[in-house]
Design a protein around this motif. Sequence first.
Motif, PDB file in Angstrom:
ATOM      1  N   GLU A 186       0.835  -1.076   0.009  1.00 31.91           N
ATOM      2  CA  GLU A 186      -0.136  -0.065   0.027  1.00 31.91           C
ATOM      3  C   GLU A 186       0.854   1.469   0.102  1.00 31.91           C
ATOM      4  N   GLY A 239       2.221   1.487  -3.550  1.00 27.61           N
ATOM      5  CA  GLY A 239       1.228   1.951  -4.473  1.00 27.61           C
ATOM      6  C   GLY A 239       0.835   3.551  -4.412  1.00 27.61           C
ATOM      7  N   GLU A 240       0.776   4.098  -3.158  1.00 26.34           N
ATOM      8  CA  GLU A 240       0.616   5.195  -2.716  1.00 26.34           C
ATOM      9  C   GLU A 240       1.808   6.228  -3.420  1.00 26.34           C
ATOM     10  N   LYS A 241       3.165   5.617  -3.320  1.00 26.80           N
ATOM     11  CA  LYS A 241       4.352   6.441  -4.363  1.00 26.80           C
ATOM     12  C   LYS A 241       4.108   6.450  -5.348  1.00 26.80           C
ATOM     13  N   LEU A 242       3.794   5.576  -6.017  1.00 24.15           N
ATOM     14  CA  LEU A 242       3.839   5.079  -7.599  1.00 24.15           C
ATOM     15  C   LEU A 242       2.390   5.308  -8.124  1.00 24.15           C
ATOM     16  N   GLY A 243       1.441   5.668  -7.489  1.00 25.24           N
ATOM     17  CA  GLY A 243       0.251   5.975  -7.983  1.00 25.24           C
ATOM     18  C   GLY A 243      -0.549   4.836  -8.518  1.00 25.24           C
ATOM     19  N   VAL A 244      -0.295   3.442  -7.735  1.00 26.28           N
ATOM     20  CA  VAL A 244      -0.982   2.240  -8.358  1.00 26.28           C
ATOM     21  C   VAL A 244      -1.708   1.792  -7.114  1.00 26.28           C
ATOM     22  N   THR A 245      -2.990   1.376  -7.599  1.00 23.59           N
ATOM     23  CA  THR A 245      -3.714   0.539  -6.355  1.00 23.59           C
ATOM     24  C   THR A 245      -3.265  -1.030  -6.469  1.00 23.59           C
TER      25      THR A 245
END
Length: 822
Positions: free
Chosen positions: A457, A460-466
């Motif tokens: 998570e 994902g927040e760093k990379l803009g991926v869910t």
Amino acid sequence: MLNVKRMKDVQLEEVRRLIVVDTRQRSRIGGFSQLLDRPEVEVHIYDHHPPSGDDFSGDLEVVEQRGANTTIMTRLLRQRGLEPSPEEATVMLLGIYEDTGSFTFPSTTPQDLEAASYLLALGADLKVVTEIMSREMTSEQVMFLNQMLENAERYNIHGLDILVTVASSEEYLQDAAFLVHKLRAMEMPDGLFALLRMGDRILLVARSKVDELDVSKVAMEFGGGGHPTAASATIKDMTLHEAKDKLLGLLPRIIKPKLVAKDMMTTPLKTISPVTTIKEAHQIMQRYGLGILPVTADGKFLGLVTWEDVEKGVLHGLGSRAVGDFMRRDVPKVNPDAPLFEVYEHIVSGNQRLLPVVRDGKLLGGITKSDLLRALYTMTPPLEPRGSGSKRRNVKALLEERLPGELLELLREMGKTADEMEMKAYLVGGFVRDLFLGRENLDLDVVIEGDGISFAEAMGEKLGVTPKVHKPMGTAILSFGDRFRIDVATARLEYYPQPASPPRVERSSLKMDLYRRDFTINTLAIDLNPSSFGELIDFFGGQRDLKEKVIRVLHGLSFVEDPSRIFRALRFESRFGFKLGRQTESLMKAAISSGFVDRLSGHRLFLELRLILKEEDPLKVLIRMEDFGLLKVFHPKLSLAPRIRKLLSRTAEVLNWYRLLFLPEEVDQSTVYLLSLTEELGEAERAELLERLRIQGTLRKRLTDERREAQKALWRLRPQMDRWAVFELLEPFCLEILLYLMVLCEGKERQRLLADFISRSRHLRPELKGRDLQALGIPPGPHYQQILRRLLQARVRGEVEGREGEIELVKREFMAKMAGKE
């Protein structure tokens, strides 16, 4: 050329400005240090060394950590618009080359290279620099270097290879650092210390190539200084013997241990509480194959209980008693920063099976004998010549060579994120295996010692991926479109309540996570954390088995716990050209003969069969399956009869033919192979097989109804048929069924018709659409379908070409008739 004065000729009381270059340590400037406390003296500093406790300050300070002080001076000259002459540029370039070891010292920075480039542009003469840097040694220097070689002694200090040498000369010898550089190139130690007596003083020259040794700290203890990788000191009032004794006393304190307890420990450990009964502890040890368990309460370490303790407790009828009453409380333990030798003493000298690692009473992990042996294996043994020990392998260069730059940077970012979250991240599994085999694989598996889901998570927040999260298994998937995907998992331990049943999962350590895997070649891991990025971890001999091309299981019950591993073993054997280990093959046969494969669900059997049929050479795997009697597990009548082998070989040829057409539609080769494999089964037997494997939906229809209709169509296919008749006959069938017909088809003319339909006719479509017909003045209606069908027929037969040809046909055959009716 230069106005140089001796120190004794300088009138200190007349000095109003002191300019200090290449140092800012009070102890390094001798008598000039008295000027530092005089308020009327302006002090200017130009230095490139790291800070130290002996530093003085100045009215003007230009301090930048660079490989060479000349780099700083070059920048200042450029800023002021002052250009050195070619001769001056040559001298300055020589200074940069000398200070950076011709740009090979770890302290070299990009700015050093930029400064050298600028000086070259001004006319610096590289030929002169080369002649001076590669100068021949004098006879005195050769003798002195030989003395250094003869007196050199190696020490293993906290896992580092340290070389210490002494040499003496009654006269001052020029270029002592040059001789140390020569010695370092010959011996290649992690750290080198040369104590060189020249006249009445001793020169200490120190070099390091590892982060664990900062030689500037050593030099400072002798009144000197420098960089972490290169330093020196002038020692007075001390003999060589005294200086060496002091040096050897300092090194264990200054060198950071290469390995400490937290680097060796297994974490997290399986623990029990003090109220756990002896019987429950016995069951837990049996389930996980453990010989010792830590006892904790709220994370605090209380003691240890061994297999022998609980087994005797059960035998003596004490199964209902709490382990807290019988556990071993007074056991040695270490803090996470305990050096290797302390761990060694406890485990080897104290014969301790598990050494708890504890901080503030909390259990962080534990070190076993195997953990210690592995740590020792990665290091050069004490007092052994170079080459006799094995160093830890780093595969960073291999990752850089094989991975796209974007993916490599992503892995570095994952390591940094793990560090920030106080976790450990590792690349594991098939990707690491294929990295060494030189096979392309961009499906990555990352194991996290910690919370894998929270890590995913955060990424994902760093990379803009869910991330797609599966909480029961502690896993998450990070998808990056069609480029690649990364599976993130919490390090976990699995156990099987019953043979062939799905496993139950608990959080664990990397070592236990890898131990649950199928084969040794899949147990390799690569560290992603920044301080150890690229380090290869091999607990179970995976590198050896990759080199020897052998498939081995990790333990004797591997095929009993998960019989589907038998099919994977045969797949890997074929795919990689490996062979089964002798014991692995024996264990496989025992599991098959004991009926454990029969206990697999039909769904799992079908998944394994489909993976086999997707291999590059399925027939090779199927032959091995028949050798082991595994085809009968799917259906008693399933076999590789001569005709079936011929059909499977033909299937491979047909699939290769189709791929060479480079058409956009991809084929599911497993369906084509499955149609061929089951060709000899009767209708009722096929139905039994489908039930056994729980095959439903579209695939079931293709294996039954569509197969039957396709075989009828093949029987009706005749060489004299025109292309449109062939098109109408074969149009209803999907690509896989058509390729299956190519496998069955005999006779070159019929094969030619099939091949023409697959490669050409089935892809033809009219260029005209309904809106085009409307634009031609044809009113919408059911006749559109008739017109478009006729256009398709004309395209298939080759009666028309292109849009214009189709328009002419429509006008001729349809619009003219419509006009006649009007």
